[in-house]
Design a protein around this motif. Structure first.
Motif, PDB file in Angstrom:
ATOM      1  N   SER A 222       3.819  14.640   5.421  1.00  0.00           N
ATOM      2  CA  SER A 222       2.933  13.886   6.305  1.00  0.00           C
ATOM      3  C   SER A 222       2.113  12.874   5.502  1.00  0.00           C
ATOM      4  O   SER A 222       1.893  13.039   4.296  1.00  0.00           O
ATOM      5  CB  SER A 222       2.000  14.834   7.060  1.00  0.00           C
ATOM      6  OG  SER A 222       1.265  15.633   6.157  1.00  0.00           O
ATOM      7  N   TYR A 223       1.679  11.817   6.193  1.00  0.00           N
ATOM      8  CA  TYR A 223       0.915  10.750   5.553  1.00  0.00           C
ATOM      9  C   TYR A 223      -0.579  10.909   5.850  1.00  0.00           C
ATOM     10  O   TYR A 223      -0.972  11.208   6.987  1.00  0.00           O
ATOM     11  CB  TYR A 223       1.391   9.384   6.038  1.00  0.00           C
ATOM     12  CG  TYR A 223       2.762   9.012   5.526  1.00  0.00           C
ATOM     13  CD1 TYR A 223       2.924   8.348   4.311  1.00  0.00           C
ATOM     14  CD2 TYR A 223       3.907   9.337   6.248  1.00  0.00           C
ATOM     15  CE1 TYR A 223       4.187   8.012   3.830  1.00  0.00           C
ATOM     16  CE2 TYR A 223       5.175   9.001   5.779  1.00  0.00           C
ATOM     17  CZ  TYR A 223       5.302   8.351   4.569  1.00  0.00           C
ATOM     18  OH  TYR A 223       6.547   8.014   4.103  1.00  0.00           O
ATOM     19  N   TRP A 224      -1.386  10.681   4.822  1.00  0.00           N
ATOM     20  CA  TRP A 224      -2.837  10.805   4.932  1.00  0.00           C
ATOM     21  C   TRP A 224      -3.490   9.486   4.530  1.00  0.00           C
ATOM     22  O   TRP A 224      -3.134   8.903   3.496  1.00  0.00           O
ATOM     23  CB  TRP A 224      -3.349  11.921   4.019  1.00  0.00           C
ATOM     24  CG  TRP A 224      -2.871  13.281   4.426  1.00  0.00           C
ATOM     25  CD1 TRP A 224      -1.643  13.831   4.177  1.00  0.00           C
ATOM     26  CD2 TRP A 224      -3.603  14.255   5.166  1.00  0.00           C
ATOM     27  NE1 TRP A 224      -1.566  15.089   4.717  1.00  0.00           N
ATOM     28  CE2 TRP A 224      -2.762  15.379   5.333  1.00  0.00           C
ATOM     29  CE3 TRP A 224      -4.896  14.296   5.689  1.00  0.00           C
ATOM     30  CZ2 TRP A 224      -3.166  16.518   6.005  1.00  0.00           C
ATOM     31  CZ3 TRP A 224      -5.303  15.430   6.359  1.00  0.00           C
ATOM     32  CH2 TRP A 224      -4.446  16.525   6.514  1.00  0.00           C
ATOM     33  N   ALA A 225      -4.438   9.021   5.336  1.00  0.00           N
ATOM     34  CA  ALA A 225      -5.193   7.806   5.023  1.00  0.00           C
ATOM     35  C   ALA A 225      -6.343   8.186   4.103  1.00  0.00           C
ATOM     36  O   ALA A 225      -7.192   9.004   4.466  1.00  0.00           O
ATOM     37  CB  ALA A 225      -5.723   7.166   6.298  1.00  0.00           C
ATOM     38  N   VAL A 226      -6.383   7.591   2.912  1.00  0.00           N
ATOM     39  CA  VAL A 226      -7.394   7.982   1.933  1.00  0.00           C
ATOM     40  C   VAL A 226      -8.439   6.892   1.704  1.00  0.00           C
ATOM     41  O   VAL A 226      -9.461   7.142   1.075  1.00  0.00           O
ATOM     42  CB  VAL A 226      -6.744   8.371   0.583  1.00  0.00           C
ATOM     43  CG1 VAL A 226      -5.915   9.643   0.747  1.00  0.00           C
ATOM     44  CG2 VAL A 226      -5.883   7.243   0.026  1.00  0.00           C
ATOM     45  N   ASP A 227      -8.213   5.676   2.207  1.00  0.00           N
ATOM     46  CA  ASP A 227      -9.220   4.606   2.103  1.00  0.00           C
ATOM     47  C   ASP A 227      -8.854   3.443   3.009  1.00  0.00           C
ATOM     48  O   ASP A 227      -7.663   3.202   3.274  1.00  0.00           O
ATOM     49  CB  ASP A 227      -9.369   4.094   0.665  1.00  0.00           C
ATOM     50  CG  ASP A 227     -10.562   4.702  -0.061  1.00  0.00           C
ATOM     51  OD1 ASP A 227     -11.627   4.854   0.586  1.00  0.00           O
ATOM     52  OD2 ASP A 227     -10.426   5.047  -1.250  1.00  0.00           O
ATOM     53  N   VAL A 228      -9.880   2.733   3.465  1.00  0.00           N
ATOM     54  CA  VAL A 228      -9.672   1.486   4.201  1.00  0.00           C
ATOM     55  C   VAL A 228     -10.426   0.390   3.456  1.00  0.00           C
ATOM     56  O   VAL A 228     -11.550   0.593   3.000  1.00  0.00           O
ATOM     57  CB  VAL A 228     -10.150   1.597   5.664  1.00  0.00           C
ATOM     58  CG1 VAL A 228     -11.601   2.042   5.763  1.00  0.00           C
ATOM     59  CG2 VAL A 228      -9.946   0.279   6.408  1.00  0.00           C
ATOM     60  N   ASN A 229      -9.792  -0.761   3.295  1.00  0.00           N
ATOM     61  CA  ASN A 229     -10.353  -1.859   2.513  1.00  0.00           C
ATOM     62  C   ASN A 229     -10.544  -3.084   3.405  1.00  0.00           C
ATOM     63  O   ASN A 229      -9.561  -3.642   3.896  1.00  0.00           O
ATOM     64  CB  ASN A 229      -9.415  -2.198   1.349  1.00  0.00           C
ATOM     65  CG  ASN A 229     -10.016  -3.181   0.370  1.00  0.00           C
ATOM     66  OD1 ASN A 229     -10.956  -3.901   0.695  1.00  0.00           O
ATOM     67  ND2 ASN A 229      -9.476  -3.215  -0.830  1.00  0.00           N
ATOM     68  N   PRO A 230     -11.801  -3.522   3.631  1.00  0.00           N
ATOM     69  CA  PRO A 230     -12.052  -4.687   4.478  1.00  0.00           C
ATOM     70  C   PRO A 230     -12.034  -6.011   3.731  1.00  0.00           C
ATOM     71  O   PRO A 230     -12.300  -7.057   4.321  1.00  0.00           O
ATOM     72  CB  PRO A 230     -13.450  -4.401   5.020  1.00  0.00           C
ATOM     73  CG  PRO A 230     -14.130  -3.676   3.902  1.00  0.00           C
ATOM     74  CD  PRO A 230     -13.063  -2.840   3.246  1.00  0.00           C
ATOM     75  N   ALA A 231     -11.732  -5.993   2.434  1.00  0.00           N
ATOM     76  CA  ALA A 231     -11.695  -7.236   1.650  1.00  0.00           C
ATOM     77  C   ALA A 231     -10.647  -7.093   0.547  1.00  0.00           C
ATOM     78  O   ALA A 231     -10.934  -7.238  -0.632  1.00  0.00           O
ATOM     79  CB  ALA A 231     -13.066  -7.558   1.065  1.00  0.00           C
ATOM     80  N   MET A 232      -9.447  -6.820   0.958  1.00  0.00           N
ATOM     81  CA  MET A 232      -8.379  -6.559   0.001  1.00  0.00           C
ATOM     82  C   MET A 232      -7.900  -7.839  -0.691  1.00  0.00           C
ATOM     83  O   MET A 232      -8.102  -8.946  -0.189  1.00  0.00           O
ATOM     84  CB  MET A 232      -7.199  -5.849   0.682  1.00  0.00           C
ATOM     85  CG  MET A 232      -6.476  -6.692   1.727  1.00  0.00           C
ATOM     86  SD  MET A 232      -7.471  -7.190   3.139  1.00  0.00           S
ATOM     87  CE  MET A 232      -7.964  -5.621   3.794  1.00  0.00           C
TER      88      MET A 232
END
Length: 264
Positions: A222-232
């Motif tokens: 399964s896939y897990w979201a470990v971070d979201v980046n608003p300025a990649m």
């Protein structure tokens, strides 16, 4: 559609500000293509405090760095009715606890996070993903502690860009920062359910572009979201044409025909 106020009535050339280093390998290219189309671009050094005199001449503001001064500038631009590309509301996702909750709301699996150092295996992170903060560290010291997901050491970076006609998603596989310097590997086909969750996050936050890092569990797949980046950075993502179209689309008075003919 953004409320452009009096900016849409200006007869002067459109001028967009980039809070970004002017030699950035991706956004420097985006700026060049915009300038070839007749749009003026002004670069602002990340970390510099911007005031009304800097922002009022602009017909748009783009941010590439997540830090307190960028957040303040985007908030000020909003008050001046200067359209923003990934404005201050999007930058709130850089506060990790906010970002994780947002990811959960759009259907992503997110590892458990606690505020006290736990006994189980974890990744230590800072509260805010400011660009000057240290990288996450396995079993180190931090502000928050995210449960470690045993993986094969590969990150799946989902890049989503709203172009005006849709939200394009690209997946770049890289080595994990937890195992040393991050290195790009190859592209992968987006998982349809994950891609839709990322698109949903872009729509719900009224963002123009987001990056979400996923890892795949070695045990369950399964896939897990470990971070979201608003300025990649979009380095190695090969999405410059989509970014140009996206930036073009937030500028006052940009017509469908102009957007479709934006330089690529």
């Amino acid at each position: 559609m953004h409320d452009t106020g009096s900016h849409a009535e200006q007869s002067t050339p459109r001028r967009i500000g980039f809070i970004c280093n002017d030699d950035h390998s991706v956004f420097g290219d985006v700026a060049d293509r915009l300038e070839r189309s007749g749009i003026e671009v002004a670069f602002f050094e990340p970390g510099r405090r911007l005031d009304s005199d800097d922002l009022e001449p602009l017909t748009g503001l783009l941010n590439k760095k997540v830090d307190p001064e960028s957040f303040r500038a985007l908030r000020l631009a909003d008050g001046l009715d200067v359209p923003t590309w990934n404005g201050y509301r999007t930058q709130l996702l850089g506060f990790r606890l906010v970002g994780y909750r947002a990811l959960e709301h759009v259907g992503c699996r997110v590892p458990r996070v606690v505020l006290q150092r736990p006994e189980w295996d974890y990744v230590a992170k800072t509260y805010a993903d400011w660009h000057f903060q240290p990288d996450p560290e396995r079993n180190g010291e931090g502000d928050i502690y995210q449960q470690f997901v045993p993986t094969t050491g590969i990150d799946y970076k989902y890049y989503a860009v709203a172009t005006g006609s849709g939200i394009d998603v690209t997946v770049l596989r890289t080595t994990s920062k937890l195992q040393g310097e991050k290195e790009p590997l190859d592209f992968a086909a987006p998982d349809p359910d994950i891609a839709e969750s990322v698109r949903r996050l872009v729509r719900r936050t009224d963002s123009q572009a987001l990056g979400v890092d996923f890892v795949q569990s070695e045990e369950t797949g399964s896939y897990w979201a470990v971070d979201v980046n608003p300025a990649m950075s979009f380095r190695n993502a090969e999405m410059v044409p989509e970014l140009v179209e996206s930036v073009w689309n937030v500028l006052p008075g940009a017509s469908v025909a102009e957007t479709c003919n934006a330089p690529t």
